[in-house]
Scaffold this motif. Structure first.
Motif, PDB file in Angstrom:
ATOM      1  N   ASP A 183       0.838  -1.202   0.000  1.00 13.55           N
ATOM      2  CA  ASP A 183       0.000   0.000   0.000  1.00 13.55           C
ATOM      3  C   ASP A 183       0.874   1.253   0.000  1.00 13.55           C
ATOM      4  O   ASP A 183       1.996   1.247   0.521  1.00 13.55           O
ATOM      5  CB  ASP A 183      -0.911   0.010   1.222  1.00 13.55           C
ATOM      6  CG  ASP A 183      -1.991  -1.061   1.144  1.00 13.55           C
ATOM      7  OD1 ASP A 183      -2.305  -1.483   0.017  1.00 13.55           O
ATOM      8  OD2 ASP A 183      -2.492  -1.480   2.200  1.00 13.55           O
TER       9      ASP A 183
ATOM     10  N   THR B 145      -8.637   4.467   4.486  1.00  9.70           N
ATOM     11  CA  THR B 145      -8.297   3.801   3.231  1.00  9.70           C
ATOM     12  C   THR B 145      -7.078   4.476   2.619  1.00  9.70           C
ATOM     13  O   THR B 145      -6.829   5.651   2.864  1.00  9.70           O
ATOM     14  CB  THR B 145      -9.480   3.863   2.239  1.00  9.70           C
ATOM     15  OG1 THR B 145      -9.111   3.205   1.022  1.00  9.70           O
ATOM     16  CG2 THR B 145      -9.877   5.283   1.936  1.00  9.70           C
TER      17      THR B 145
ATOM     18  N   ARG C 271      -6.542   3.630  -0.813  1.00  4.64           N
ATOM     19  CA  ARG C 271      -6.815   3.428  -2.226  1.00  4.64           C
ATOM     20  C   ARG C 271      -6.890   4.774  -2.935  1.00  4.64           C
ATOM     21  O   ARG C 271      -7.617   5.683  -2.499  1.00  4.64           O
ATOM     22  CB  ARG C 271      -8.114   2.645  -2.411  1.00  4.64           C
ATOM     23  CG  ARG C 271      -8.045   1.216  -1.947  1.00  4.64           C
ATOM     24  CD  ARG C 271      -9.362   0.490  -2.116  1.00  4.64           C
ATOM     25  NE  ARG C 271      -9.895   0.623  -3.457  1.00  4.64           N
ATOM     26  CZ  ARG C 271     -10.986  -0.005  -3.886  1.00  4.64           C
ATOM     27  NH1 ARG C 271     -11.645  -0.802  -3.061  1.00  4.64           N
ATOM     28  NH2 ARG C 271     -11.413   0.162  -5.109  1.00  4.64           N
TER      29      ARG C 271
ATOM     30  N   GLU D  13     -10.508   5.795  -4.272  1.00  4.68           N
ATOM     31  CA  GLU D  13     -11.447   6.284  -3.264  1.00  4.68           C
ATOM     32  C   GLU D  13     -11.030   7.653  -2.730  1.00  4.68           C
ATOM     33  O   GLU D  13     -11.888   8.523  -2.502  1.00  4.68           O
ATOM     34  CB  GLU D  13     -11.536   5.275  -2.117  1.00  4.68           C
ATOM     35  CG  GLU D  13     -12.152   3.951  -2.499  1.00  4.68           C
ATOM     36  CD  GLU D  13     -12.218   2.978  -1.342  1.00  4.68           C
ATOM     37  OE1 GLU D  13     -12.895   1.947  -1.487  1.00  4.68           O
ATOM     38  OE2 GLU D  13     -11.592   3.253  -0.302  1.00  4.68           O
TER      39      GLU D  13
ATOM     40  N   PHE E  61     -15.850   5.053   3.818  1.00  2.00           N
ATOM     41  CA  PHE E  61     -15.788   3.779   4.522  1.00  2.00           C
ATOM     42  C   PHE E  61     -17.189   3.478   5.033  1.00  2.00           C
ATOM     43  O   PHE E  61     -17.561   3.858   6.129  1.00  2.00           O
ATOM     44  CB  PHE E  61     -14.783   3.865   5.673  1.00  2.00           C
ATOM     45  CG  PHE E  61     -14.499   2.556   6.333  1.00  2.00           C
ATOM     46  CD1 PHE E  61     -14.003   1.493   5.620  1.00  2.00           C
ATOM     47  CD2 PHE E  61     -14.711   2.397   7.687  1.00  2.00           C
ATOM     48  CE1 PHE E  61     -13.728   0.292   6.239  1.00  2.00           C
ATOM     49  CE2 PHE E  61     -14.436   1.205   8.306  1.00  2.00           C
ATOM     50  CZ  PHE E  61     -13.940   0.153   7.581  1.00  2.00           C
TER      51      PHE E  61
END
Length: 536
Positions: A254, A289, A291, A294, A341
């Motif tokens: 990540d 998150t 990502r 997102e 989320f």
């Protein structure tokens, strides 16, 4: 006036002029309907190829090591290579990196995604259509070049198509050396890229299709063919009893907070303004998150709210304006976090009241536990210790499990001062471990570590709170409770359950939590996780 009136009088169309006009229309329609003749350059980026190495590395912050590793695995021009397995979380840049690597190398490849190819037949036909330069259109009834339902038919058609493509590439390589043609891919090796491979596990007969794809290079026995697999799942989830050479894994972790900052600051008109915006929103969103897709969706609307009090977007906001902007955007951060989320734990009113009383009583004693409670992260104490055990099993080598003692640390002797050569070797091993990602472990090792750290907590805490953590030797009921917690962590994707290893015959697991999250969980139960971590 006469000239103007004469110009407005329509010209009389004769038979010859009308036939000429019709012929011109027919010629234009024939040119428009004339199909485009594809060439070998369709297997590359064409005129867009030729991306420099500096541009390639600068376009993807935080992915320098992965791109250098992929370039090393692909090797020099026309060199055979082993299959490569690229894996990592969603929206970590796997597909973009591999495509831009091919753009930099300007090598021929065929790309197929299991999202659009939702079964094996469509996947096989997609590969063949690209190799045979076949396009679906109304002229051919939107049909594929070859129809193959079985893997055996696909192998036969694929071998024929690859022989033709490789022959064309060899001919074009001679022309490239003589004429220096642009837009032509380099080399005689063609690569087959299969993206989103984790979706193939839901197909019919996936137990035979996936090993067939992994073993495709041995079946074809063609050194001019390279295979690249891209997946969101780790290689352990694809274990099978069918023998094949394991592809070389390349792990995409990540993004860190600094990497995300660099990503979002690219292509921004005002870096200082957007940097002040990221100072407010990036850290709380990274707890939820990481990502990119997102975060970009959430940041686009928040940035518009952030800029509403500004009359001039080109100016740099001062301290007073920064405070005003922060007060303006603060009420919109929490709703945006909830939209990002959506899966939130909903405790009962009694549990929530108990948590509030515990929180009030422990504010002065522990500030870290208060920070943890603010993150809206609800988990039982036994599940937290099980999550810590899984993280230790994935992070630490299995040879160090015997070094744990009841004092909360390891018995490793003090190391001597390392030489330059040993430090370089340690850096190389660290990079290799980083590429491989978190390690896997069997269930027996997880339960052994869980028994060790819970016994340490029982000894340190005494009688307080030991009823939840005590494990009796013959207590099958409590063991089933631990297994139930393990299944809950697997369903929450904190732990990934892989396939059974063909050598050991047991199911293996892998922890997916980051070190920051593991330390946060450990602080919530006052467990000294840093004493147990193996620092390379």
């Amino acid at each position: 006036m006469a000239k103007e009136e004469s110009s407005q009088v329509p010209k009389r169309t004769t038979r010859s002029s009308s036939s000429a006009a019709v012929s011109n229309i027919v010629d234009e329609s024939e040119k428009a309907s004339k199909p485009h003749k594809p060439t070998v350059s369709e297997h590359g980026f064409g005129e867009e190829a030729g991306l420099s190495l500096d541009d390639l590395l600068s376009n993807f912050p935080g992915r320098r090591n992965q791109m250098i590793e992929i370039l090393r695995l692909l090797g020099p021009l026309n060199s055979p290579n082993f299959p490569v397995f690229i894996y990592g979380g969603v929206s970590t840049g796997k597909t973009s990196v591999i495509l831009q690597v091919f753009r930099h190398l300007n090598r021929p490849f065929v790309y197929s995604s299991c999202i659009t190819c939702y079964n094996s037949r469509i996947l096989f036909e997609s590969v063949l259509n690209q190799l045979l330069l076949h396009r679906k259109s109304s002229g051919n009834g939107y049909s594929s070049a070859k129809r193959c339902e079985k893997p055996s038919d696909f192998v036969n058609f694929l071998r024929e198509a690859l022989v033709n493509v490789i022959d064309n590439l060899k001919r074009n390589s001679g022309k490239l050396n003589s004429n220096k043609c642009h837009g032509r891919p380099n080399g005689n090796v063609i690569y087959l890229v299969f993206d989103n491979l984790e979706l193939a596990r839901g197909w019919d007969k996936s137990s035979t299709i996936l090993p067939f794809l992994f073993n495709l290079q041995d079946i074809l026995k063609m050194p001019e063919v390279g295979l690249i697999f891209v997946s969101n799942s780790s290689p352990d989830t694809y274990y099978s009893n069918m023998g094949y050479i394991d592809p070389i894994p390349v792990y995409f972790p990540d993004y860190t907070e600094d990497d995300l900052r660099q990503i979002f600051l690219t292509n921004q008109a005002d870096h200082k303004l957007y940097s002040s915006f990221l100072d407010i929103v990036l850290r709380p969103f990274c707890r939820v998150t990481r990502r990119v897709d997102e975060l970009s969706t959430a940041f686009s609307s928040l940035f518009n709210k952030y800029c509403e009090p500004l009359s001039d977007l080109r100016g740099v906001p001062k301290e007073e304006m920064n405070r005003r902007l922060f007060k303006h955007i603060q009420p919109h951060i929490v709703p945006s976090l909830n939209d990002t989320f959506r899966v939130r734990s909903q405790p009962s009113f009694k549990d929530e009241a108990n948590q509030q009383t515990r929180r009030k009583s422990s504010i002065k004693a522990s500030g870290s536990r208060e920070d943890f409670d603010k993150s809206d992260f609800h988990m039982s104490t036994s599940a937290k210790y099980l999550l810590i055990s899984a993280f230790l099993a994935s992070r630490n080598p299995a040879t160090l499990d015997s070094l744990f003692d009841s004092t909360g640390g390891s018995n490793r002797k003090r190391k001597r001062k390392a030489s330059v050569k040993s430090m370089e070797q340690e850096e190389i091993t660290e990079q290799e471990l980083l590429m491989k990602g978190p390690g896997t472990f069997p269930l027996e090792r997880l339960l052994a570590i869980f028994q060790c750290i819970t016994s340490f907590v029982e000894d340190s805490l005494g009688e307080e709170g030991t009823s939840e953590l005590r494990i009796e030797g013959g207590g099958s009921g409590l063991m089933s409770d631990v297994l139930l917690q393990l299944s809950s962590l697997c369903n929450a994707n904190f732990i990934i359950k892989g396939g059974s290893c063909p050598i050991e015959g047991s199911t293996r697991y892998r922890s997916t939590v980051s070190e920051d999250l593991a330390l946060k969980v450990a602080r919530s139960v006052e467990f000294p996780l840093s004493n147990y971590l193996y620092r390379r």
